[in-house]
Structure formats: structure tokens, C-alpha cells
Scaffold this motif. Structure first.
Motif, short mmCIF file in Angstrom:
data_model
loop_
_atom_site.label_atom_id
_atom_site.label_comp_id
_atom_site.label_asym_id
_atom_site.label_seq_id
_atom_site.Cartn_x
_atom_site.Cartn_y
_atom_site.Cartn_z
N TYR A 4 0.85 -1.21 -0.10
CA TYR A 4 -0.05 -0.12 -0.11
C TYR A 4 0.88 1.23 -0.03
O TYR A 4 2.02 1.22 0.70
N GLN A 8 -2.80 5.21 1.12
CA GLN A 8 -3.53 4.15 1.43
C GLN A 8 -3.47 3.65 2.95
O GLN A 8 -4.55 3.42 3.69
N ARG A 12 -6.43 3.60 5.65
CA ARG A 12 -6.59 2.60 6.56
C ARG A 12 -6.44 2.44 8.15
O ARG A 12 -7.29 2.23 8.65
N ILE A 61 -15.06 -1.37 5.63
CA ILE A 61 -14.88 -1.98 4.26
C ILE A 61 -15.20 -1.06 3.25
O ILE A 61 -14.65 -0.46 2.30
N SER A 64 -13.05 2.17 3.20
CA SER A 64 -11.67 2.07 2.45
C SER A 64 -11.83 1.88 1.17
O SER A 64 -11.05 2.51 0.37
N VAL A 65 -12.98 1.29 0.60
CA VAL A 65 -13.27 1.20 -0.83
C VAL A 65 -13.27 2.43 -1.34
O VAL A 65 -12.65 2.84 -2.58
N TYR A 70 -8.61 -0.09 -0.20
CA TYR A 70 -8.81 -1.34 0.11
C TYR A 70 -8.09 -2.31 -0.66
O TYR A 70 -7.50 -3.32 0.13
N ILE A 128 -18.62 -4.07 -1.59
CA ILE A 128 -17.54 -3.86 -1.83
C ILE A 128 -17.38 -3.41 -3.38
O ILE A 128 -17.14 -2.27 -3.84
N TYR A 132 -17.36 0.26 -5.10
CA TYR A 132 -16.45 0.39 -6.02
C TYR A 132 -16.88 1.18 -7.23
O TYR A 132 -16.20 2.04 -7.88
#
Length: 146
Positions: A4, A8, A12, A61, A64-65, A70, A128, A132
Motif C-alpha cells: 500500500y 492508503q 486504512r 470496508i 476504505s473502498v 482497500y 465492495i 467501487y
């Protein structure tokens, strides 16, 4: 975490901290509801904790996406998205089929049952690709304006 980049990692860690604080707040709130008001909204206390954990994981999740933190830098995102989409659809389909056969596993006497674990699992996998896709559309719209 070597795969990452710094942005990122920061995102996270940041949202991991927020998720952990949310988890603690929800568990303490649930404990207080059970202690003071004797409220039990799931069939067991363990199931309440699992569902609270699923809610927190869903938050982490998805955020993060959305912030592109992610997937790893060199990961095949499209392949992962397709796999997660099918996995999510499959889990929700299995949960739906179970609802028809064993409806008491989902709600019994006004309390949530263990059948919702499969549903939340499918929702987690399905969220997810949806997140996205939404982020991808927002990025394309922004780049079209520039």
C-alpha cells in the motif's frame, strides 16, 4: 502493508481507528441497553455482538473502498470485484433460500436469529463492488468536468 502507498496506509489506519471506536461505542451501548433496560434484540448476546461486528466491518470496508485504500496498488481490481460480486450474490441467494425453508432462523419471537449471519456476509461481499462502482462513476464524472 508494504503493498500500500502512504495515502492508503493513512486512510486504512484512520478509518480503522474510527471503526474500532464505533465498535466499542456500539458494544457498550448494547451492554447498557441490556443491563439497564433488559433489552435483547437478538436471540443470544453472542449473536448481538456478531451483528454489531458485521456492521462495523461493513463501515470499514466501504469507507476504505471509497477512499481507494482497500485494494493493493498492483492488485487486479476488476477480477476481485467480479469475484466479490458473485460471492455476495451467492451468499444473499443462500440466505434468501434459507428464509423460505427456515424462517424461524431469521426472526423468532421478535428477536433476530442466526440466519442473518449469512445475509450480512453476503451484504459485506456485495457492498465492495457497489461502493467501487459508485466511486468509479464519481471519478469519471469529475474527470469529465476537468
Amino acid at each position: 502493508m508494504k503493498q500500500y502507498d502512504e495515502y492508503q496506509k493513512f486512510m486504512r489506519y484512520k478509518y480503522g481507528y474510527y471503526s474500532f471506536m464505533t465498535l466499542i461505542l456500539l458494544i457498550v451501548s448494547n451492554y447498557i441497553l441490556g443491563l439497564i433496560f433488559e433489552v435483547q434484540w437478538a436471540q443470544t448476546k453472542e449473536l448481538e455482538t456478531i451483528i454489531i461486528t458485521f456492521i462495523t466491518v461493513l463501515f470499514f470496508i466501504n469507507i476504505s473502498v471509497y477512499h481507494n485504500a482497500y485494494f493493493r496498488k498492483n492488485e487486479d481490481k476488476k477480477g476481485s470485484i467480479i469475484g466479490l460480486l458473485f460471492l455476495g450474490i451467492f451468499n444473499i441467494f443462500v440466505a434468501y433460500q434459507s428464509l423460505g425453508v427456515y424462517p424461524e432462523d431469521f426472526i423468532l419471537n421478535g428477536k433476530i436469529g442466526e440466519g442473518l449471519i449469512q445475509f450480512f456476509s453476503g451484504l459485506m461481499f456485495l457492498s465492495i463492488p457497489i461502493t467501487y462502482f459508485i466511486r468509479d462513476k464519481i471519478d469519471k464524472k469529475r474527470s469529465a468536468k476537468e
